[in-house]
Scaffold this motif. Structure first.
Motif, PDB file in Angstrom:
ATOM      1  N   VAL A 150       0.838  -1.207   0.000  1.00 30.80           N
ATOM      2  CA  VAL A 150       0.000   0.000   0.000  1.00 30.80           C
ATOM      3  C   VAL A 150       0.870   1.253   0.000  1.00 30.80           C
ATOM      4  CG1 VAL A 150      -1.606   1.364   1.388  1.00 30.80           C
ATOM      5  CG2 VAL A 150      -2.010  -1.091   1.071  1.00 30.80           C
ATOM      6  N   PHE A 151       1.879   1.300   0.836  1.00 32.70           N
ATOM      7  CA  PHE A 151       2.772   2.456   0.868  1.00 32.70           C
ATOM      8  C   PHE A 151       3.471   2.633  -0.475  1.00 32.70           C
ATOM      9  CE2 PHE A 151       2.199   2.521   5.390  1.00 32.70           C
ATOM     10  CZ  PHE A 151       2.531   3.819   5.771  1.00 32.70           C
ATOM     11  N   TYR A 152       3.880   1.502  -1.052  1.00 32.79           N
ATOM     12  CA  TYR A 152       4.677   1.523  -2.280  1.00 32.79           C
ATOM     13  C   TYR A 152       3.884   2.052  -3.470  1.00 32.79           C
ATOM     14  CZ  TYR A 152       7.777  -0.446  -5.917  1.00 32.79           C
ATOM     15  OH  TYR A 152       8.606  -0.617  -6.992  1.00 32.79           O
ATOM     16  N   TRP A 153       2.657   1.543  -3.673  1.00 39.12           N
ATOM     17  CA  TRP A 153       1.910   1.873  -4.885  1.00 39.12           C
ATOM     18  C   TRP A 153       0.930   3.033  -4.714  1.00 39.12           C
ATOM     19  CZ3 TRP A 153       3.863   0.622  -9.187  1.00 39.12           C
ATOM     20  CH2 TRP A 153       4.471  -0.612  -9.407  1.00 39.12           C
ATOM     21  N   ILE A 154       0.455   3.262  -3.497  1.00 40.90           N
ATOM     22  CA  ILE A 154      -0.553   4.299  -3.300  1.00 40.90           C
ATOM     23  C   ILE A 154       0.056   5.593  -2.772  1.00 40.90           C
ATOM     24  CG2 ILE A 154      -2.672   4.909  -2.064  1.00 40.90           C
ATOM     25  CD1 ILE A 154      -3.456   1.973  -2.136  1.00 40.90           C
ATOM     26  N   LEU A 155       0.833   5.483  -1.695  1.00 42.17           N
ATOM     27  CA  LEU A 155       1.373   6.696  -1.085  1.00 42.17           C
ATOM     28  C   LEU A 155       2.623   7.212  -1.789  1.00 42.17           C
ATOM     29  CD1 LEU A 155       0.897   5.829   2.696  1.00 42.17           C
ATOM     30  CD2 LEU A 155      -0.637   7.080   1.167  1.00 42.17           C
ATOM     31  N   LEU A 156       3.368   6.306  -2.421  1.00 47.38           N
ATOM     32  CA  LEU A 156       4.635   6.719  -3.054  1.00 47.38           C
ATOM     33  C   LEU A 156       4.616   6.514  -4.559  1.00 47.38           C
ATOM     34  CD1 LEU A 156       7.158   5.222  -0.449  1.00 47.38           C
ATOM     35  CD2 LEU A 156       6.244   7.551  -0.561  1.00 47.38           C
ATOM     36  N   LYS A 157       3.432   6.465  -5.135  1.00 45.99           N
ATOM     37  CA  LYS A 157       3.311   6.247  -6.575  1.00 45.99           C
ATOM     38  C   LYS A 157       4.020   7.357  -7.354  1.00 45.99           C
ATOM     39  CE  LYS A 157      -0.181   5.387 -10.133  1.00 45.99           C
ATOM     40  NZ  LYS A 157      -1.642   5.369 -10.448  1.00 45.99           N
ATOM     41  N   LYS A 158       4.772   6.962  -8.380  1.00 43.18           N
ATOM     42  CA  LYS A 158       5.509   7.864  -9.275  1.00 43.18           C
ATOM     43  C   LYS A 158       6.682   8.572  -8.589  1.00 43.18           C
ATOM     44  CE  LYS A 158       1.503   8.696 -12.255  1.00 43.18           C
ATOM     45  NZ  LYS A 158       0.618   9.708 -12.877  1.00 43.18           N
ATOM     46  N   ARG A 159       7.056   8.116  -7.413  1.00 42.69           N
ATOM     47  CA  ARG A 159       8.217   8.692  -6.720  1.00 42.69           C
ATOM     48  C   ARG A 159       9.262   7.594  -6.593  1.00 42.69           C
ATOM     49  NH1 ARG A 159       5.718  11.271  -1.416  1.00 42.69           N
ATOM     50  NH2 ARG A 159       7.922  11.785  -1.061  1.00 42.69           N
ATOM     51  N   LEU A 160      10.069   7.434  -7.612  1.00 46.76           N
ATOM     52  CA  LEU A 160      10.998   6.310  -7.724  1.00 46.76           C
ATOM     53  C   LEU A 160      11.953   6.220  -6.544  1.00 46.76           C
ATOM     54  CD1 LEU A 160      12.129   3.950  -9.365  1.00 46.76           C
ATOM     55  CD2 LEU A 160      13.583   5.588 -10.578  1.00 46.76           C
ATOM     56  N   GLN A 161      12.616   7.310  -6.207  1.00 46.55           N
ATOM     57  CA  GLN A 161      13.598   7.276  -5.131  1.00 46.55           C
ATOM     58  C   GLN A 161      12.941   6.934  -3.796  1.00 46.55           C
ATOM     59  OE1 GLN A 161      16.589   7.057  -5.599  1.00 46.55           O
ATOM     60  NE2 GLN A 161      17.810   7.791  -3.880  1.00 46.55           N
ATOM     61  N   ALA A 162      11.745   7.475  -3.566  1.00 45.78           N
ATOM     62  CA  ALA A 162      11.027   7.169  -2.334  1.00 45.78           C
ATOM     63  C   ALA A 162      10.641   5.692  -2.285  1.00 45.78           C
ATOM     64  CB  ALA A 162       9.787   8.049  -2.218  1.00 45.78           C
ATOM     65  N   GLN A 163      10.254   5.131  -3.423  1.00 41.33           N
ATOM     66  CA  GLN A 163       9.944   3.703  -3.467  1.00 41.33           C
ATOM     67  C   GLN A 163      11.169   2.864  -3.144  1.00 41.33           C
ATOM     68  OE1 GLN A 163       8.293   3.266  -7.454  1.00 41.33           O
ATOM     69  NE2 GLN A 163       6.204   3.182  -6.640  1.00 41.33           N
ATOM     70  N   ASN A 164      12.333   3.271  -3.677  1.00 45.66           N
ATOM     71  CA  ASN A 164      13.564   2.536  -3.406  1.00 45.66           C
ATOM     72  C   ASN A 164      13.946   2.618  -1.926  1.00 45.66           C
ATOM     73  OD1 ASN A 164      13.851   1.722  -6.067  1.00 45.66           O
ATOM     74  ND2 ASN A 164      15.181   3.434  -6.619  1.00 45.66           N
ATOM     75  N   VAL A 165      13.752   3.791  -1.332  1.00 51.20           N
ATOM     76  CA  VAL A 165      14.025   3.941   0.102  1.00 51.20           C
ATOM     77  C   VAL A 165      13.093   3.035   0.905  1.00 51.20           C
ATOM     78  CG1 VAL A 165      13.910   5.527   2.068  1.00 51.20           C
ATOM     79  CG2 VAL A 165      14.937   6.284  -0.084  1.00 51.20           C
ATOM     80  N   LEU A 166      11.820   3.007   0.530  1.00 51.08           N
ATOM     81  CA  LEU A 166      10.862   2.144   1.219  1.00 51.08           C
ATOM     82  C   LEU A 166      11.280   0.680   1.120  1.00 51.08           C
ATOM     83  CD1 LEU A 166       8.155   1.581   2.640  1.00 51.08           C
ATOM     84  CD2 LEU A 166       7.090   1.512   0.372  1.00 51.08           C
ATOM     85  N   ARG A 207      14.639   2.208 -13.108  1.00 49.96           N
ATOM     86  CA  ARG A 207      13.546   2.484 -14.036  1.00 49.96           C
ATOM     87  C   ARG A 207      12.257   2.792 -13.287  1.00 49.96           C
ATOM     88  NH1 ARG A 207      15.860  -2.083 -17.013  1.00 49.96           N
ATOM     89  NH2 ARG A 207      14.282  -3.475 -16.099  1.00 49.96           N
ATOM     90  N   ARG A 208      11.506   3.719 -13.824  1.00 53.62           N
ATOM     91  CA  ARG A 208      10.208   4.030 -13.246  1.00 53.62           C
ATOM     92  C   ARG A 208       9.288   2.821 -13.392  1.00 53.62           C
ATOM     93  NH1 ARG A 208       6.285   9.062 -15.067  1.00 53.62           N
ATOM     94  NH2 ARG A 208       4.485   8.469 -13.779  1.00 53.62           N
ATOM     95  N   ARG A 209       8.599   2.493 -12.327  1.00 52.60           N
ATOM     96  CA  ARG A 209       7.778   1.293 -12.315  1.00 52.60           C
ATOM     97  C   ARG A 209       6.298   1.658 -12.270  1.00 52.60           C
ATOM     98  NH1 ARG A 209      12.340   0.467  -9.214  1.00 52.60           N
ATOM     99  NH2 ARG A 209      11.353   1.175  -7.296  1.00 52.60           N
ATOM    100  N   GLU A 210       5.557   1.126 -13.213  1.00 50.47           N
ATOM    101  CA  GLU A 210       4.112   1.328 -13.279  1.00 50.47           C
ATOM    102  C   GLU A 210       3.411   0.035 -12.861  1.00 50.47           C
ATOM    103  OE1 GLU A 210       2.495   4.057 -13.968  1.00 50.47           O
ATOM    104  OE2 GLU A 210       4.101   5.356 -14.735  1.00 50.47           O
ATOM    105  N   PHE A 211       2.337   0.167 -12.097  1.00 48.13           N
ATOM    106  CA  PHE A 211       1.618  -1.027 -11.667  1.00 48.13           C
ATOM    107  C   PHE A 211       0.962  -1.695 -12.865  1.00 48.13           C
ATOM    108  CE2 PHE A 211      -2.142  -3.295 -10.099  1.00 48.13           C
ATOM    109  CZ  PHE A 211      -1.529  -4.147  -9.190  1.00 48.13           C
ATOM    110  N   ASN A 212       1.264  -2.985 -13.033  1.00 44.60           N
ATOM    111  CA  ASN A 212       0.715  -3.773 -14.135  1.00 44.60           C
ATOM    112  C   ASN A 212      -0.122  -4.894 -13.531  1.00 44.60           C
ATOM    113  OD1 ASN A 212       0.561  -6.013 -16.107  1.00 44.60           O
ATOM    114  ND2 ASN A 212       1.810  -4.667 -17.393  1.00 44.60           N
ATOM    115  N   PHE A 213      -1.417  -4.823 -13.743  1.00 48.64           N
ATOM    116  CA  PHE A 213      -2.327  -5.774 -13.105  1.00 48.64           C
ATOM    117  C   PHE A 213      -2.011  -7.214 -13.500  1.00 48.64           C
ATOM    118  CE2 PHE A 213      -6.266  -8.290 -13.100  1.00 48.64           C
ATOM    119  CZ  PHE A 213      -6.577  -8.228 -11.741  1.00 48.64           C
ATOM    120  N   GLU A 214      -1.789  -7.469 -14.788  1.00 50.24           N
ATOM    121  CA  GLU A 214      -1.528  -8.830 -15.248  1.00 50.24           C
ATOM    122  C   GLU A 214      -0.219  -9.366 -14.676  1.00 50.24           C
ATOM    123  OE1 GLU A 214      -3.459 -10.909 -16.876  1.00 50.24           O
ATOM    124  OE2 GLU A 214      -5.043  -9.394 -16.843  1.00 50.24           O
ATOM    125  N   PHE A 215       0.784  -8.500 -14.611  1.00 47.42           N
ATOM    126  CA  PHE A 215       2.077  -8.903 -14.044  1.00 47.42           C
ATOM    127  C   PHE A 215       1.925  -9.216 -12.558  1.00 47.42           C
ATOM    128  CE2 PHE A 215       6.623  -7.858 -12.860  1.00 47.42           C
ATOM    129  CZ  PHE A 215       7.187  -8.903 -13.560  1.00 47.42           C
TER     130      PHE A 215
END
Length: 477
Positions: A17-33, A183-191
């Motif tokens: 939830v933190f990764y995809w909802i709160l930190l969406k489109k913030r690559l560096q913040a996702q990596n820190v998380l 690389r910027r990561r986009e949520f892919n439902f099928e993946f």
């Protein structure tokens, strides 16, 4: 933190939830998380382990940068050796020090010398063999000019400690995993859905197959002196499926969990028990380790380019080292030597790459000759597993001695304990599912995904949730 535990069932959705909802489109913040989450995940066992992985990360990060500095070119090889010595030194101290001390004293006593050396009361850090090899491949590949170092410490630290595969692999290469943190990561439902399918299949392998086999394996190997041939044969077969379900299950959960966060990890198992010779078995079993030894040990030794004598030497070295990698016990060395002895004839007869095509290709069932090859390969692999599972060389030979001395085909052990007959049916079902799915990445990758997923969840509930849970076997390696 175990994949099949309540803490992880809370940990994973919170991080998701933190990764995809709160930190969406913030690559560096996702990596820190991911870095923080990975350290929480790893420190859950023992926070003291974090100092080792942090030290390995720091040393290899700065060595990686130094290896490409023009003013340090003459120090390139010494810098690489610092990385090698540090990482292998950690393994040597924590994993092998007491083994070598005990072996040295036993050898001295056998020769009439009375030697005393102090052993160390050390706890083996979980997953040290995996992340040490992962960081080693990073510095070696930079030294070979195959990859360029990263200057982003957060990305590198997250790559080293990435929690899905940190503890028991797959052993990832920097060339595959590290760029994914950039690389910027986009949520892919099928993946993500394929990741959930892999997690469910991995839990089925672990909780339904491996954990239920473990109960019988422990009883049989602990009482082998009093059991007959059929029971001992079943013991080795049960362990074959225990270790496969346990390790492949972990790998599938790891790969599936990584996909939930947009990462693609390498495949680690490819239906190994359908192999037609030992060479094919090692192309299908623990792929990340076998390819690691191929690229960083076998090929540098000369691989198959030298004389026949040199080829045989190289094969023995890689299998003995592979066996020793698994643990500080001579049983693992013997296990590696057995596989080397089975592999070398194929190498000498130039048939080690004969079975590169799929088994029973374009057919529902294998031909009679192909089936015999599969059965023979599985049998010798099971024989070698006895050494892998036994606590000592003497108990391994004792196991085989009881097999021949207590010859009998009665089902004396099948009537003991819970799920005895059911376990054989579970294994038969497992084999059937894997055979039908052998051309797919996993059983849920083909048709009727909903039905297969529902059946797997039902089986996990029936035979997994109420089974005696055990740690993943490869945590000790």
């Amino acid at each position: 933190m175990l994949f099949n535990s309540l803490p992880f069932m809370v940990f994973l959705p919170v991080v998701f939830v933190f990764y995809w909802i709160l930190l969406k489109k913030r690559l560096q913040a996702q990596n820190v998380l991911l870095l923080v989450a990975s350290y929480v995940f790893y420190g859950w066992w023992d926070y003291r382990f974090l100092t080792l992985i942090a030290a390995s990360t720091l040393i290899d990060f700065f060595i990686g940068l130094a290896l490409t500095k023009k003013n340090l070119l003459r120090w390139k090889k010494p810098l690489l050796w610092v990385s090698i010595v540090f990482n292998l030194g950690m393994l040597g101290v924590f994993k092998y020090y007491n083994f070598f001390i005990d072996s040295w004293m036993e050898a001295g006593q056998a020769l009439g010398f009375n030697m005393h050396f102090s052993s160390l009361q050390l706890i083996l850090p979980v997953g040290i063999s995996f992340y040490s090899f992962q960081t080693l491949s990073y510095t070696i590949d930079i030294y070979r000019n195959k990859i360029k170092p990263t200057s982003d410490f957060i990305r590198f630290a997250a790559f080293v400690s990435f929690f899905p595969q940190l503890v028991a692999g797959p052993i990832e290469r920097a060339s595959n995993l590290l760029p994914q943190f950039s690389r910027r990561r986009e949520f892919n439902f099928e993946f993500a859905k394929s990741g959930i399918h892999l997690i469910i299949w991995g839990l089925f392998q672990k909780m339904v197959i491996a954990d239920n086999c473990a109960t019988f394996v422990n009883n049989i190997f602990n009482n082998y002196e009093n059991l007959n041939s059929l029971t001992l044969a079943l013991g080795s077969v049960y362990f074959a499926f225990q270790i496969y379900g346990d390790f492949a299950g972990y790998s599938n959960i790891a790969i599936g969990t990584a996909r939930l966060f947009g990462f693609d990890l390498m495949r680690n198992f490819n239906y190994p028990y359908f192999s037609r010779d030992v060479a094919e078995f090692w192309r299908r079993w623990h792929i990340s380790l076998s390819t690691w030894f191929r690229d960083y040990l076998y090929i540098p030794l000369g691989g198959s380019r030298g004389s026949r004598k040199e080829q045989v030497r190289n094969v023995f070295i890689i299998f003995l080292v592979s066996g020793f990698w698994h643990g500080a016990n001579w049983t693992f060395v013997v296990w590696g030597a057995i596989h080397a002895s089975l592999f070398i004839p194929l190498l000498l007869w130039r048939t080690n790459r004969k079975n590169l095509n799929g088994v029973a290709q374009n057919n529902l069932l294998p031909g009679f000759r192909e089936f015999l090859h599969i059965l023979l390969t599985f049998s010798v692999v099971c024989m070698a597993w006895v050494f892998f599972r036994s606590p000592s060389i003497s108990s391994s030979f004792g196991y085989f001695s009881s097999f021949f001395e207590n010859f009998g085909l009665s089902t004396e052990y099948l009537s003991i304990g819970r799920y005895s007959t059911e376990l054989l049916l579970l294994i038969a079902l497992f084999i059937s599912i894997e055979w039908a799915s052998r051309r797919e990445e996993h059983p849920f990758a083909g048709k009727q995904k909903f039905v297969k997923t529902s059946v797997a969840l039902l089986m996990i509930t029936m035979f997994g949730v109420f089974s005696k849970h055990s740690d993943f076997i490869y945590f000790q390696f």
